[in-house]
Design a protein around this motif. Structure first.
Motif, PDB file in Angstrom:
ATOM      1  N   ALA A 202       0.854  -1.123  -0.018  1.00  9.04           N
ATOM      2  CA  ALA A 202      -0.235  -0.038  -0.110  1.00  9.04           C
ATOM      3  C   ALA A 202       0.777   1.085  -0.047  1.00  9.04           C
ATOM      4  N   ASP A 203       1.949   1.492   0.728  1.00 15.18           N
ATOM      5  CA  ASP A 203       2.811   2.527   1.093  1.00 15.18           C
ATOM      6  C   ASP A 203       3.421   2.821  -0.357  1.00 15.18           C
ATOM      7  N   GLU A 204       4.181   1.654  -1.095  1.00 12.20           N
ATOM      8  CA  GLU A 204       4.512   1.795  -2.309  1.00 12.20           C
ATOM      9  C   GLU A 204       3.447   2.406  -3.373  1.00 12.20           C
ATOM     10  N   TYR A 205       2.372   1.816  -3.506  1.00  8.96           N
ATOM     11  CA  TYR A 205       1.226   2.079  -4.512  1.00  8.96           C
ATOM     12  C   TYR A 205       0.914   3.487  -4.347  1.00  8.96           C
ATOM     13  N   ILE A 211      -1.133   9.320  -4.424  1.00  9.42           N
ATOM     14  CA  ILE A 211      -2.760   9.573  -3.843  1.00  9.42           C
ATOM     15  C   ILE A 211      -2.825   9.173  -2.399  1.00  9.42           C
ATOM     16  N   PHE A 212      -3.877   9.625  -1.932  1.00  7.44           N
ATOM     17  CA  PHE A 212      -4.187   9.608  -0.569  1.00  7.44           C
ATOM     18  C   PHE A 212      -4.823   8.221  -0.030  1.00  7.44           C
ATOM     19  N   PHE A 213      -4.485   7.602   0.963  1.00 10.44           N
ATOM     20  CA  PHE A 213      -5.160   6.426   1.440  1.00 10.44           C
ATOM     21  C   PHE A 213      -5.300   6.277   3.029  1.00 10.44           C
ATOM     22  N   LYS A 214      -6.447   6.030   3.412  1.00  9.26           N
ATOM     23  CA  LYS A 214      -6.556   5.863   4.809  1.00  9.26           C
ATOM     24  C   LYS A 214      -6.472   4.631   5.618  1.00  9.26           C
ATOM     25  N   GLY A 215      -5.927   3.557   4.618  1.00 12.97           N
ATOM     26  CA  GLY A 215      -5.542   2.376   5.227  1.00 12.97           C
ATOM     27  C   GLY A 215      -6.687   0.984   5.311  1.00 12.97           C
ATOM     28  N   PHE A 216      -6.095  -0.030   5.840  1.00 11.92           N
ATOM     29  CA  PHE A 216      -7.061  -1.171   5.896  1.00 11.92           C
ATOM     30  C   PHE A 216      -7.476  -1.103   7.214  1.00 11.92           C
ATOM     31  N   SER A 217      -8.719  -1.478   7.862  1.00 11.85           N
ATOM     32  CA  SER A 217      -9.108  -1.510   9.031  1.00 11.85           C
ATOM     33  C   SER A 217      -8.550  -3.057   9.601  1.00 11.85           C
ATOM     34  N   PRO A 218      -8.438  -3.001  11.129  1.00 12.61           N
ATOM     35  CA  PRO A 218      -7.712  -4.232  11.719  1.00 12.61           C
ATOM     36  C   PRO A 218      -8.528  -5.348  11.132  1.00 12.61           C
ATOM     37  N   GLU A 219      -9.875  -5.159  10.914  1.00  8.39           N
ATOM     38  CA  GLU A 219     -11.007  -6.275  10.738  1.00  8.39           C
ATOM     39  C   GLU A 219     -10.786  -6.885   9.544  1.00  8.39           C
ATOM     40  N   ALA A 220     -10.286  -5.965   8.658  1.00 11.21           N
ATOM     41  CA  ALA A 220     -10.062  -6.387   6.981  1.00 11.21           C
ATOM     42  C   ALA A 220      -8.797  -6.967   6.966  1.00 11.21           C
ATOM     43  N   LEU A 221      -7.824  -6.542   7.764  1.00  5.96           N
ATOM     44  CA  LEU A 221      -6.467  -7.317   7.681  1.00  5.96           C
ATOM     45  C   LEU A 221      -6.788  -8.717   8.363  1.00  5.96           C
ATOM     46  N   GLU A 222      -7.629  -9.043   9.394  1.00  8.60           N
ATOM     47  CA  GLU A 222      -7.854 -10.328   9.879  1.00  8.60           C
ATOM     48  C   GLU A 222      -8.629 -11.167   8.844  1.00  8.60           C
ATOM     49  N   ALA A 223      -9.680 -10.437   8.102  1.00 10.35           N
ATOM     50  CA  ALA A 223     -10.143 -11.153   6.898  1.00 10.35           C
ATOM     51  C   ALA A 223      -9.383 -11.557   5.810  1.00 10.35           C
ATOM     52  N   ASN A 238      -1.546  -7.422  -5.987  1.00  6.32           N
ATOM     53  CA  ASN A 238      -2.601  -7.122  -7.020  1.00  6.32           C
ATOM     54  C   ASN A 238      -3.915  -6.715  -6.321  1.00  6.32           C
ATOM     55  N   PHE A 239      -4.362  -7.588  -5.235  1.00  5.04           N
ATOM     56  CA  PHE A 239      -5.621  -7.018  -4.526  1.00  5.04           C
ATOM     57  C   PHE A 239      -5.242  -5.983  -3.728  1.00  5.04           C
ATOM     58  N   VAL A 240      -4.406  -5.580  -3.282  1.00  2.00           N
ATOM     59  CA  VAL A 240      -4.017  -4.503  -2.491  1.00  2.00           C
ATOM     60  C   VAL A 240      -4.023  -3.051  -3.324  1.00  2.00           C
ATOM     61  N   GLU A 241      -3.680  -3.035  -4.665  1.00  2.00           N
ATOM     62  CA  GLU A 241      -3.697  -1.995  -5.494  1.00  2.00           C
ATOM     63  C   GLU A 241      -4.763  -1.800  -5.951  1.00  2.00           C
ATOM     64  N   THR A 242      -5.620  -2.714  -6.231  1.00  2.00           N
ATOM     65  CA  THR A 242      -6.928  -2.872  -6.819  1.00  2.00           C
ATOM     66  C   THR A 242      -7.920  -2.172  -5.937  1.00  2.00           C
ATOM     67  N   ALA A 243      -7.715  -2.534  -4.765  1.00  2.00           N
ATOM     68  CA  ALA A 243      -8.784  -2.489  -3.521  1.00  2.00           C
ATOM     69  C   ALA A 243      -8.652  -0.720  -3.007  1.00  2.00           C
ATOM     70  N   ILE A 244      -7.226  -0.274  -3.117  1.00  2.00           N
ATOM     71  CA  ILE A 244      -7.109   1.247  -3.159  1.00  2.00           C
ATOM     72  C   ILE A 244      -7.667   1.880  -4.247  1.00  2.00           C
ATOM     73  N   THR A 245      -7.506   1.336  -5.360  1.00  2.00           N
ATOM     74  CA  THR A 245      -8.188   2.051  -6.416  1.00  2.00           C
ATOM     75  C   THR A 245      -9.684   2.193  -6.457  1.00  2.00           C
ATOM     76  N   LEU A 246     -10.276   1.062  -6.412  1.00  2.00           N
ATOM     77  CA  LEU A 246     -11.579   1.079  -6.192  1.00  2.00           C
ATOM     78  C   LEU A 246     -12.430   1.921  -4.976  1.00  2.00           C
ATOM     79  N   ASN A 247     -11.623   1.713  -4.074  1.00  2.00           N
ATOM     80  CA  ASN A 247     -12.375   2.531  -2.697  1.00  2.00           C
ATOM     81  C   ASN A 247     -11.718   3.866  -2.573  1.00  2.00           C
ATOM     82  N   ARG A 248     -11.054   4.361  -3.729  1.00  2.00           N
ATOM     83  CA  ARG A 248     -10.710   5.969  -3.805  1.00  2.00           C
ATOM     84  C   ARG A 248      -9.705   6.302  -2.601  1.00  2.00           C
ATOM     85  N   GLY A 249      -9.176   5.326  -2.100  1.00  2.00           N
ATOM     86  CA  GLY A 249      -8.491   6.122  -0.998  1.00  2.00           C
ATOM     87  C   GLY A 249      -8.865   5.881   0.288  1.00  2.00           C
TER      88      GLY A 249
END
Length: 386
Positions: A202-205, A211-223, A238-249
């Motif tokens: 996420a940091d690299e992307y 772009i601005f990104f608020k991060g993954f919630s602890p529950e998301a990391l557990e999931a 690939n999942f991380v980069e796609t998730a950041i893009t679709l969730n608009r940061g």
């Protein structure tokens, strides 16, 4: 400097991250063997980071200021692999209009990384063994041995011991390589590394794309730990980069992760008992291809055009199959009987369009689709695109 601090600095320098015991052991092994000239065999599933480990060994070796040449043995046709590795003399075969140095000469003084060595033909394995034993190569069509100073690092996602038993890999070469073996476990067996890898990707992307990104919630990391990641680290990135893009940061919650990874519907119901859906390597690769649609920045309009083209192609084919008296445009009623475009057809079109985007460059196409070059070559042949 404390050992733990040194290992953290080493991870950052080499790009090999994780907190699990296997990662710590791999780093320790790299530290011990890197300064030597011993051949190394790296084993692990596709996407586990074998090339990252090879690069780490090279960077910590006395050869770090010399070339590191990477060769995908599974992506080079058998007929020209020997020439690619060892070079050829002018006139040694049809099309050899000039003398050419191979990868071993290009890597002289440095390191050569032979990825997917399990795909190497047996006759080429014989010549590789000779190089390991004598440090000499012979160009195709040549008569004079050429001395080379090259360290060999090999990698395979196949079980080479089983390949030896099946007479698919030479026993003498296997034992020559396996003296130093590094096994990289799949991501599903070291899930404690997932949060570390997610943060790094996420940091690299966000830095690369500003772009601005608020991060993954602890529950998301557990999931994320509930999923088996058949594509390993490559699929996670690939999942991380796609998730950041679709969730608009915005912050990514567990509900998104569970929906995309289908964590709550992992069993298929039939008339019998529920059966787990275990994905084959081909299914996993196909899933990775679909997920790259976002990273290739295909918008909805492009997707509609692509699907429309496939449907039109199918309609045209059916029109030609009908008797001449029925060649008029199908009615709305008839058009409802047309079978939907198959997934294979969509995959073929995606590969075709990606090739076009990169002007036929197969290495870039395979990288964009998040599959190996060998898989791309196989699919090109399968779909008649080669």
């Amino acid at each position: 400097m404390e050992e733990s601090t040194y290992l953290e600095e080493l991870k950052e320098k080499l790009g090999f991250y994780g907190v699990s015991q296997p990662v710590q052991e791999i780093l320790q092994t790299i530290r011990m063997i890197a300064p030597t000239d011993l051949s190394v065999l790296i084993q692990g599933e596709s996407g586990t980071g074998k090339e990252v480990v090879a690069n780490a060994i090279h960077q910590l070796s006395k050869r770090r200021n010399k070339p590191l040449v990477s060769v995908n043995c599974g992506a080079i046709p058998e007929g020209i692999l020997e020439s690619e590795l060892f070079g050829h003399e002018k006139g040694s075969f049809t099309g050899a209009i000039a003398q050419r140095k191979g990868y071993f000469e290009a890597a002289d003084g440095g390191t050569i990384f032979l990825d997917e060595i399990g795909e190497m033909p047996l006759n080429t394995q014989v010549k590789l063994l000779r190089v390991l034993e004598t440090s000499e190569i012979m160009r195709v069509g040549g008569t004079t041995p050429i001395k080379v100073d090259v360290r060999v690092i090999a990698a395979s996602n196949k079980n080479l011991e089983q390949a030896v038993a099946n007479n698919e890999f030479r026993r003498d070469l296997y034992f020559r390589l396996k003296a130093i073996t590094i096994f990289i476990p799949p991501l599903r067996k070291r899930k404690e590394d997932i949060p570390v890898l997610v943060k790094k990707f996420a940091d690299e992307y966000v830095k690369k794309n500003q772009i601005f990104f608020k991060g993954f919630s602890p529950e998301a990391l557990e999931a994320l730990k509930e999923y088996d990641w058949p594509g390993n680290i490559r699929e996670l990135k690939n999942f991380v980069e796609t998730a950041i893009t679709l969730n608009r940061g915005e912050i990514i919650h567990s509900s998104y992760v569970r929906q995309v990874l289908n964590l709550d519907h992992r069993y298929a119901t039939t008339d019998n008992l529920p059966v787990p859906l275990n994905k084959t390597p081909d299914q996993a690769e196909r899933e990775l291809i679909y997920r790259t649609l976002i990273s290739l920045k295909l918008d909805i309009t492009e997707l509609k055009q692509m699907i429309g083209k496939l449907i039109q192609t199918q309609m045209d084919w059916m029109k030609h199959q009908m008797p001449h008296t029925q060649e008029e445009t199908p009615s709305a009623e008839n058009s409802q009987e047309i079978k939907p475009t198959s997934i294979s057809a969509m995959e073929r079109e995606l590969i075709k369009e990606t090739l076009k985007r990169f002007n036929g460059n197969r290495r870039k196409t395979a990288k964009a689709l998040q599959i190996s070059e060998r898989t791309l070559y196989r699919k090109l042949h399968e779909y008649g695109l080669s």
